[in-house]
Design an enzyme around this catalytic site. Structure first.
Site, short mmCIF file in Angstrom:
data_model
loop_
_atom_site.label_atom_id
_atom_site.label_comp_id
_atom_site.label_asym_id
_atom_site.label_seq_id
_atom_site.Cartn_x
_atom_site.Cartn_y
_atom_site.Cartn_z
N TYR A 116 8.62 -3.13 2.04
CA TYR A 116 7.25 -2.91 2.51
C TYR A 116 6.70 -4.22 3.04
O TYR A 116 7.14 -5.31 2.69
CB TYR A 116 6.36 -2.35 1.41
CG TYR A 116 6.31 -3.19 0.15
CD1 TYR A 116 5.40 -4.24 0.02
CD2 TYR A 116 7.17 -2.94 -0.90
CE1 TYR A 116 5.36 -5.00 -1.13
CE2 TYR A 116 7.14 -3.68 -2.06
CZ TYR A 116 6.23 -4.73 -2.17
OH TYR A 116 6.20 -5.49 -3.31
N LYS A 129 10.06 3.68 9.27
CA LYS A 129 8.90 2.84 8.97
C LYS A 129 7.66 3.71 9.09
O LYS A 129 7.40 4.29 10.14
CB LYS A 129 8.81 1.65 9.92
CG LYS A 129 7.68 0.69 9.58
CD LYS A 129 7.80 -0.61 10.37
CE LYS A 129 6.75 -1.61 9.95
NZ LYS A 129 6.90 -2.91 10.67
N ASP A 179 9.05 -14.60 13.92
CA ASP A 179 9.17 -14.29 12.49
C ASP A 179 10.62 -14.39 12.01
O ASP A 179 11.04 -13.64 11.14
CB ASP A 179 8.63 -12.88 12.21
CG ASP A 179 8.21 -12.70 10.75
OD1 ASP A 179 8.05 -13.72 10.04
OD2 ASP A 179 8.05 -11.55 10.31
N ASP A 211 3.13 -5.86 5.70
CA ASP A 211 1.70 -5.87 5.95
C ASP A 211 1.20 -4.61 6.63
O ASP A 211 0.07 -4.19 6.42
CB ASP A 211 1.35 -7.10 6.79
CG ASP A 211 -0.15 -7.31 6.90
OD1 ASP A 211 -0.85 -7.11 5.89
OD2 ASP A 211 -0.62 -7.67 7.99
N ILE A 212 2.03 -3.99 7.46
CA ILE A 212 1.53 -2.83 8.20
C ILE A 212 2.27 -1.54 7.89
O ILE A 212 2.00 -0.51 8.51
CB ILE A 212 1.55 -3.08 9.72
CG1 ILE A 212 2.98 -3.18 10.26
CG2 ILE A 212 0.74 -4.31 10.09
CD1 ILE A 212 3.06 -3.18 11.77
N GLY A 213 3.19 -1.54 6.94
CA GLY A 213 3.88 -0.30 6.63
C GLY A 213 4.99 -0.47 5.62
O GLY A 213 5.31 -1.57 5.20
N SER A 214 5.56 0.66 5.23
CA SER A 214 6.70 0.69 4.31
C SER A 214 7.88 1.34 5.01
O SER A 214 7.72 2.16 5.91
CB SER A 214 6.35 1.49 3.05
OG SER A 214 5.35 0.83 2.29
#
Length: 459
Positions: A82, A103, A199, A84-87
């Site tokens: 998981y 996702k 990233d 910041d914006i989803g799992s």
């Protein structure tokens, strides 16, 4: 985010929160809306060249040819990670024996935290990718409450977890060269598309079942314009401590430039006027041309990344471009070889101070070659315009002595240093109903024991 990583922590408490919400969405009628049928849709596009024998495409197409794909077509088996914006969940497409990573992003949560643009950017980027070391987006769909990306599942975990399992928790130089070469090709391709990744870290480098890598997680990536140029190559490597990439470029003659949206310039004439390879070699002065597609003009003021991997120009707030990816590539290579990052401090503030103000140092052990030290020094130059690859991009790094002997055309066929054990999917066979999945909330990324690898974004 540790997307589709088998080693990602599967929080028992997290998987029991609001269990019925996503499942109710999957079972509701008309749950798939705004189906992914735009021009960049992976469902309407032809099979990707490097996935021509992928049974997952056949499975997806067998369903989508009859009806819009939605959550009700999947059995969600396990949460893999998981961010910041989803799992991300391991899922089986019902009746196909094909497994995917999905996702799931909560629309309400994204809207309340102004993250909708990030989610949209990631979706658009994934739809563009067609590369053996980058993820395949098989489908995109929405429910009333969720955005869902159906992607490739990597069964071998990530490089951070794999490094932790190595003797002394670092890779051999040979293994590091293998992983770095594949990551380099992935970043080169992204830059050709005008995508600054921003990233890179071992947690975001996943390992496929064959042992090759897949770069993941594009929600911090930046899209920009790029101007591919064909240049006459000067293949002699210049030590990064004595010359800048810009100085090397000044000695090259630009042969072609294009502003086409395609990342490859038109370098070949029609068959009628096309020169032979020998003639082309003579025309170029005996050297084959290089494709230079580094988005050097991009500037972003966003403060994004992971503390230990942040480039100095991001911390100083002076605006940054594609050179941040070469800085993070240097940190990445350093960590693979030494098991630590070079500027880590006692806390996040100390780490940021070290990145900006402290010189690069190498530990006494393990001993690494002078070639890889030279490459890392060239990558970790604090002034981005003096950094190796600033102008010429991945081409300059490929020519570095550290990668001497690397057959770049056959990297995909090289023998990986580690092949993960196959996943036994039969353990999920007895489950008749889909795994209930919690509401997707704003959770910090799973970082295992990398506590200082905290992702953040400030504007």
């Amino acid at each position: 985010m540790d997307t589709n990583s088998e080693s990602a922590t599967n929080s028992k408490d997290g998987t029991k929160k609001d269990e019925s919400r996503l499942q109710d969405s999957a079972n509701s009628s008309g749950q798939s809306v705004n189906h992914h049928n735009r021009g960049d849709s992976t469902e309407s596009a032809p099979l990707r060249p490097h996935t021509g024998r992928d049974i997952r495409w056949e499975a997806i197409n067998s369903i989508s040819a009859k009806e819009p794909l939605g959550l009700s077509h999947f059995r969600l088996l396990k949460r893999l990670g998981y961010g910041d914006i989803g799992s991300v969940y391991l899922a089986e497409l019902k009746g196909t024996n094909a497994f995917f990573a999905i996702k799931v992003m909560d629309k309400g949560s994204l809207a309340s935290r102004n993250k909708l643009v990030r989610a949209q950017t990631e979706r658009e980027i994934l739809g563009l990718l067609d590369h053996p070391f980058l993820p395949t987006l098989y489908s995109y769909f929405e429910t009333d409450k969720f955005y869902c990306l159906v992607m490739e599942f990597c069964s071998g975990g990530n490089l951070h977890s794999l490094r932790q399992k190595q003797p002394n928790k670092y890779f051999t130089e040979e293994a590091a060269r293998f992983f770095a070469a594949e990551v380099l090709l992935a970043i080169e391709y992204l830059h050709m598309l005008g995508i600054v990744y921003r990233d890179l870290k071992p947690e975001n480098v996943l390992v496929r079942e064959q042992g090759h890598i897949m770069l993941s997680d594009f929600d911090l990536s930046l899209r920009c314009s790029v101007n591919p140029t064909l240049v006459k190559s000067n293949t002699t490597y210049v030590n990064s401590g004595n010359a800048s990439a810009a100085g090397i470029l000044e000695n090259e003659n630009s042969m072609h430039s294009t502003t086409s949206s395609s990342f490859f310039p038109r370098i070949l004439a029609s068959k009628k006027n096309r020169k032979s390879k020998s003639e082309l070699g003579l025309f170029m002065g005996g050297a084959m041309p290089e494709l230079m597609a580094e988005p050097t003009d991009v500037r972003s003021m966003s403060f994004v990344g992971t503390h230990e991997y942040l480039a100095p120009e991001i911390i100083r707030g002076e605006g940054h471009g594609s050179a941040v990816d070469w800085w993070t590539f240097g940190i990445f290579l350093y960590e693979l070889l030494h098991g630590i990052t070079p500027f880590k401090g006692s806390g996040n503030r100390a780490t940021l101070f070290n990145v900006v103000g402290q010189p690069l140092k190498f530990p006494e052990s393990p001993q690494v070659s002078s070639a890889v030290r030279d490459l890392i020094r060239g990558l970790l130059v604090k002034e981005p315009h003096k950094r190796i690859a600033y102008k010429r991009g991945a081409t300059e790094i490929k020519q570095h002595p550290f990668f001497e002997g690397t057959n770049w055309a056959l990297v995909r066929s090289a023998t990986p240093p580690h092949v993960p054990a196959p996943v036994d999917f039969s353990q999920f066979a007895s489950k008749e109903t889909p795994h209930k999945v919690p509401e997707v909330k704003n959770e910090k990324k799973n970082t295992t024991d990398h506590s200082s690898h905290t992702d953040f974004e400030c504007f």
